[in-house]
Design an enzyme around this catalytic site. Structure first.
Site, PDB file in Angstrom:
ATOM      1  N   SER A 207       0.000   3.382  31.895  1.00 14.34           N
ATOM      2  CA  SER A 207       1.464   3.532  31.779  1.00 14.34           C
ATOM      3  C   SER A 207       1.857   4.768  30.966  1.00 14.34           C
ATOM      4  CB  SER A 207       2.052   2.296  31.088  1.00 14.34           C
ATOM      5  OG  SER A 207       1.479   2.156  29.795  1.00 14.34           O
TER       6      SER A 207
ATOM      7  N   ARG B 294       3.128  -4.104  13.173  1.00 22.42           N
ATOM      8  CA  ARG B 294       3.155  -2.728  13.672  1.00 22.42           C
ATOM      9  C   ARG B 294       3.272  -1.785  12.485  1.00 22.42           C
ATOM     10  NH1 ARG B 294       7.041  -2.215  18.531  1.00 22.42           N
ATOM     11  NH2 ARG B 294       5.365  -3.357  19.557  1.00 22.42           N
TER      12      ARG B 294
ATOM     13  N   ILE C  76       0.847  -1.202   0.000  1.00 21.15           N
ATOM     14  CA  ILE C  76       0.000   0.000   0.000  1.00 21.15           C
ATOM     15  C   ILE C  76       0.882   1.251   0.000  1.00 21.15           C
ATOM     16  CG2 ILE C  76      -1.645   1.361   1.379  1.00 21.15           C
ATOM     17  CD1 ILE C  76      -2.857  -1.331   2.263  1.00 21.15           C
TER      18      ILE C  76
ATOM     19  N   LYS D 115       2.915 -14.898  28.989  1.00 16.60           N
ATOM     20  CA  LYS D 115       1.590 -14.251  28.905  1.00 16.60           C
ATOM     21  C   LYS D 115       0.492 -15.222  29.330  1.00 16.60           C
ATOM     22  CE  LYS D 115      -0.708 -10.813  26.119  1.00 16.60           C
ATOM     23  NZ  LYS D 115      -0.475  -9.824  25.103  1.00 16.60           N
TER      24      LYS D 115
ATOM     25  N   GLU E 218      -2.574  -9.289  15.756  1.00 14.62           N
ATOM     26  CA  GLU E 218      -2.797  -7.941  16.301  1.00 14.62           C
ATOM     27  C   GLU E 218      -2.048  -6.926  15.438  1.00 14.62           C
ATOM     28  OE1 GLU E 218      -2.777  -6.407  20.702  1.00 14.62           O
ATOM     29  OE2 GLU E 218      -0.747  -6.274  19.923  1.00 14.62           O
TER      30      GLU E 218
ATOM     31  N   SER F 283       7.800 -15.770  25.627  1.00  9.54           N
ATOM     32  CA  SER F 283       6.841 -14.665  25.864  1.00  9.54           C
ATOM     33  C   SER F 283       5.406 -15.167  25.823  1.00  9.54           C
ATOM     34  CB  SER F 283       6.983 -13.573  24.808  1.00  9.54           C
ATOM     35  OG  SER F 283       8.258 -13.059  24.818  1.00  9.54           O
TER      36      SER F 283
END
Ligand code: 0O2
Length: 270
Positions: free
Chosen positions: A115, A78, A27, A56, A140, A52
């Site tokens: 935070s 991200r 894109i 979790k 995500e 990790s």
């Protein structure tokens, strides 16, 4: 779970991260090629490391067999934007896509986490075509500005360093830095249109120069050396003047010259 089984379970997540990263980068490339502003600056992707995932799962009291359904960020993408306004544009792009289904949206941009963390999170369902069939996974997508990403990365490293027991004076500094990031993003938004214009001009000039060089290259096969040298000298002269309008006119003239040679060669072909 055995290491081999972990590897097998994670395979579609690796495939999804590669595909999604490529799709969002595409894109940004498309916008650049069209000479329009891209709300996407860079794209990063990762599959959560096994330790990790286990950490979790333990923290959230999740059984091993429920990991895939309850941990939504095993595959993580991200998307980094230049300006806060771009985040909404990227969210809109994702909402319109037919190759991913949005399961949940979390807006930590409007309301930051305690935070000080800011980012827009979208949980999607995504189908990956593996060799033995289609596998549907969750991923995500975190969308944030360059400034938010800077803060998040530093804070994440400090969280890791202090293992959840961050000293209060560091926590206070991070809060102050988070406020500064909000101000920085707001300040940058006020000059957004100027920055976008400058970037569009730069892209447009790059596009014209590429066209000119391509035309000169093609003329090598048909025009005589004297004419090409003259054209090249004129190009260097205009290039040094850094005047986009003059470069555009020169580019149009070259198009006409190239078209003339093309017509001539067709006639000669008869
Ligand atoms: P990593 O190492 O980045 O993968 P919850 O809010 O706990 O119910 P969950 O699943 O943590 O739900 O979702 P949330 O809050 O949307 O956070 C998911 C990811 O966002 C985190 O993944 C981080 O990447 C990022 N994140 C959330 N809060 C913070 C924060 O305060 N600081 C930083 N730096 N990042 C944050 P992981 O698995 O925690 O970490």
């Amino acid at each position: 779970m055995e290491t081999r089984l972990w590897r097998e379970m994670l395979m579609p997540y690796y495939a999804a991260v590669d595909e999604l990263k490529m799709k969002f980068e595409q894109i940004a490339k498309e916008c650049r090629d069209l000479g329009i502003y891209s709300p996407i600056e860079t794209v990063k992707g990762r599959v959560k490391r096994i330790p990790s995932i286990l950490e979790k799962a333990q923290k959230k009291d999740i059984e091993i067999e429920d990991i895939e359904s309850l941990i939504q960020d095993i595959a993580g993408i991200r998307i980094i934007c230049q300006f806060v306004e771009d985040i909404e544009s990227v969210v809109e792009i994702i909402r319109k896509r037919k190759d991913m289904t949005i399961l949940e949206e979390r807006d930590y941009v409007t309301t930051s986490k305690p935070s000080g963390y800011r980012s827009y999170h979208i949980i999607i369902e995504y189908e990956v075509h593996m060799y033995d069939g289609i596998k549907s996974i969750k991923a995500e997508i975190q969308i944030r500005t360059l400034a938010m990403d800077f803060w998040g990365t530093i804070e994440h490293s400090l969280q890791y360093k202090y293992n959840g027991k961050m000293p209060s004076h560091i926590r206070a500094r991070l809060h102050a830095a988070a406020e500064a990031i909000v101000m920085l993003d707001n300040e940058m938004s006020t000059v957004r249109s100027e920055i976008m214009d400058a970037q569009n001009d730069m892209q447009n000039t790059d596009y014209i120069i590429t066209e000119i060089l391509c035309n000169i290259q093609n003329l090598y096969g048909v025009a005589n050396t004297r004419e090409i040298n003259k054209i090249q000298d004129e190009f260097y002269r205009l290039y040094e003047l850094k005047n986009t309008d003059m470069l555009q006119r020169f580019c149009n003239e070259l198009d006409i010259i190239a078209e003339g040679y093309r017509a001539q060669s067709i006639q000669e072909g008869f």
